[in-house]
Design an enzyme around this catalytic site. Structure first.
Site, short mmCIF file in Angstrom:
data_model
loop_
_atom_site.label_atom_id
_atom_site.label_comp_id
_atom_site.label_asym_id
_atom_site.label_seq_id
_atom_site.Cartn_x
_atom_site.Cartn_y
_atom_site.Cartn_z
N SER A 1 -2.94 -22.14 -31.60
CA SER A 1 -1.63 -22.56 -31.09
C SER A 1 -1.33 -22.06 -29.68
O SER A 1 -0.19 -21.77 -29.34
CB SER A 1 -0.51 -22.14 -32.06
OG SER A 1 -0.69 -22.77 -33.31
N TRP B 1 -11.67 -30.35 -28.51
CA TRP B 1 -11.01 -31.65 -28.79
C TRP B 1 -11.11 -32.02 -30.27
O TRP B 1 -10.51 -32.98 -30.70
CB TRP B 1 -11.63 -32.75 -27.90
CG TRP B 1 -11.30 -32.60 -26.45
CD1 TRP B 1 -10.71 -31.53 -25.82
CD2 TRP B 1 -11.54 -33.56 -25.40
NE1 TRP B 1 -10.58 -31.76 -24.48
CE2 TRP B 1 -11.09 -33.01 -24.19
CE3 TRP B 1 -12.12 -34.84 -25.38
CZ2 TRP B 1 -11.16 -33.68 -22.97
CZ3 TRP B 1 -12.20 -35.52 -24.17
CH2 TRP B 1 -11.72 -34.95 -22.98
N GLY C 1 -6.91 -25.99 -29.04
CA GLY C 1 -7.06 -27.24 -29.76
C GLY C 1 -6.07 -28.28 -29.27
O GLY C 1 -6.26 -28.88 -28.21
N GLY C 2 -4.99 -28.45 -29.99
CA GLY C 2 -4.01 -29.51 -29.72
C GLY C 2 -3.59 -29.64 -28.27
O GLY C 2 -3.56 -30.76 -27.72
N HIS D 1 -16.87 -22.40 -35.97
CA HIS D 1 -15.42 -22.61 -36.02
C HIS D 1 -14.96 -22.52 -37.48
O HIS D 1 -15.68 -22.94 -38.39
CB HIS D 1 -15.07 -23.97 -35.42
CG HIS D 1 -13.60 -24.12 -35.19
ND1 HIS D 1 -12.72 -24.45 -36.20
CD2 HIS D 1 -12.85 -23.96 -34.07
CE1 HIS D 1 -11.49 -24.48 -35.71
NE2 HIS D 1 -11.54 -24.20 -34.42
P1 13P Z 1 -4.86 -25.26 -31.99
O1 13P Z 1 -4.76 -24.84 -30.55
O2 13P Z 1 -4.54 -26.70 -32.22
O3 13P Z 1 -4.07 -24.33 -32.87
O4 13P Z 1 -6.39 -25.10 -32.43
C1 13P Z 1 -7.05 -23.94 -32.13
C2 13P Z 1 -8.49 -24.12 -32.37
O5 13P Z 1 -8.93 -24.28 -33.50
C3 13P Z 1 -9.40 -24.15 -31.22
O6 13P Z 1 -10.72 -24.07 -31.62
#
Ligand code: 13P
Length: 248
Positions: A212, A10, A233-234, A94
């Site tokens: 992504s 998150w 992530g998103g 990360h």
């Molecule tokens: P996104 O899925 O927003 O590209 O981010 C990936 C991420 O950094 C998960 O740790």
């Protein structure tokens, strides 16, 4: 058999109240007998999210920790603090932490040891920059990150680690690696693990892809032989996460 995992990162996006509301909204959509589902959330959101998902299949993770147990480290959070709260796992290394907060392969290594000492499953991130990919040094770069990050871990300890391959150029950009590109690097990670620990151990370590991932591309990625799930992530902040969790 290695585990399949759908983990949401998150990042720094939700206040404690917003986090509880998001967990509440997602909770009924996360049921899954094929994969573990994890919400990794900011420190201050841990307690409300743990309370909200109680009794469900959802595990809760932190996004970082410090590698000492206690002491004069203003602003830091330790593994025993997380453990006592009921946290199950923790993201370590990360690329955003490496880039903005001076995380190095050496601090990552110390943090992995500390997480394991307290029974927190480390989700250890590695990944190359766009420049490194264009210079054709992706595999070399990843091999170094894996070797340094896992330095000194026994095979038994290595089996408790989950690795997330996250190409930096694919994070938050909407530019997902093709399933072939992601598979190539995840396979290279398994190869280096096999060199260090033997192939039996390497086969038991879950390797995730991140960058992504969304409801539309997850299935394609997750069916690759060396990709055991995603670090998202998103799309983990939206209803779309349900599609990812069901993409196994
Ligand atoms: P996104 O899925 O927003 O590209 O981010 C990936 C991420 O950094 C998960 O740790």
């Amino acid at each position: 058999m290695r585990k399949k995992i759908a983990a949401g990162n998150w990042k720094m996006n939700k206040t404690p109240k917003e986090a509880a509301a998001l967990a509440e909204m997602l909770k009924p959509k996360m049921a899954n007998d094929k994969a573990e589902v994890i919400f990794c959330v900011p420190y201050v959101d841990l307690m409300p999210v743990i309370d909200t998902v109680k009794g469900s299949n959802i595990l809760v993770g932190a996004e970082n920790l410090y590698f000492e147990d206690k002491g004069a480290y203003t602003g830091e959070i330790s593994a025993p603090m997380l453990k006592e709260m009921g946290v199950n796992c923790v993201i370590i290394g990360h690329s955003e932490r490496r880039e903005y907060f001076n995380e190095t392969d050496e601090t990552v290594n110390k943090k992995i040891f500390k997480a394991l000492e307290y029974g927190l499953m480390p989700i250890f991130c590695c990944g190359e920059s766009l420049a490194e990919r264009e210079d054709n040094i992706t595999i070399e770069r990843i091999r170094i990150q894996i070797k340094r990050g896992m330095k000194g871990l026994s095979a038994e300890q290595a089996k408790q680690v989950v690795i997330a391959y996250e190409p930096i150029w694919a994070i938050g950009t909407g530019k997902v690696a093709t399933s072939e590109q992601a598979q190539e690097v995840c396979k290279a990670i398994r190869d280096v693990l096999a060199e260090i620990y033997g192939s039996e151990t390497a086969d038991e370590i879950s390797i995730l892809y991140g960058g992504s991932v969304n409801g539309g591309n997850a299935e394609e990625l997750f069916k690759m032989p060396d990709i055991d799930g995603g670090l998202v992530g998103g799309a983990s902040l939206k209803e779309d996460f349900e599609k990812i969790v069901k993409a196994f």
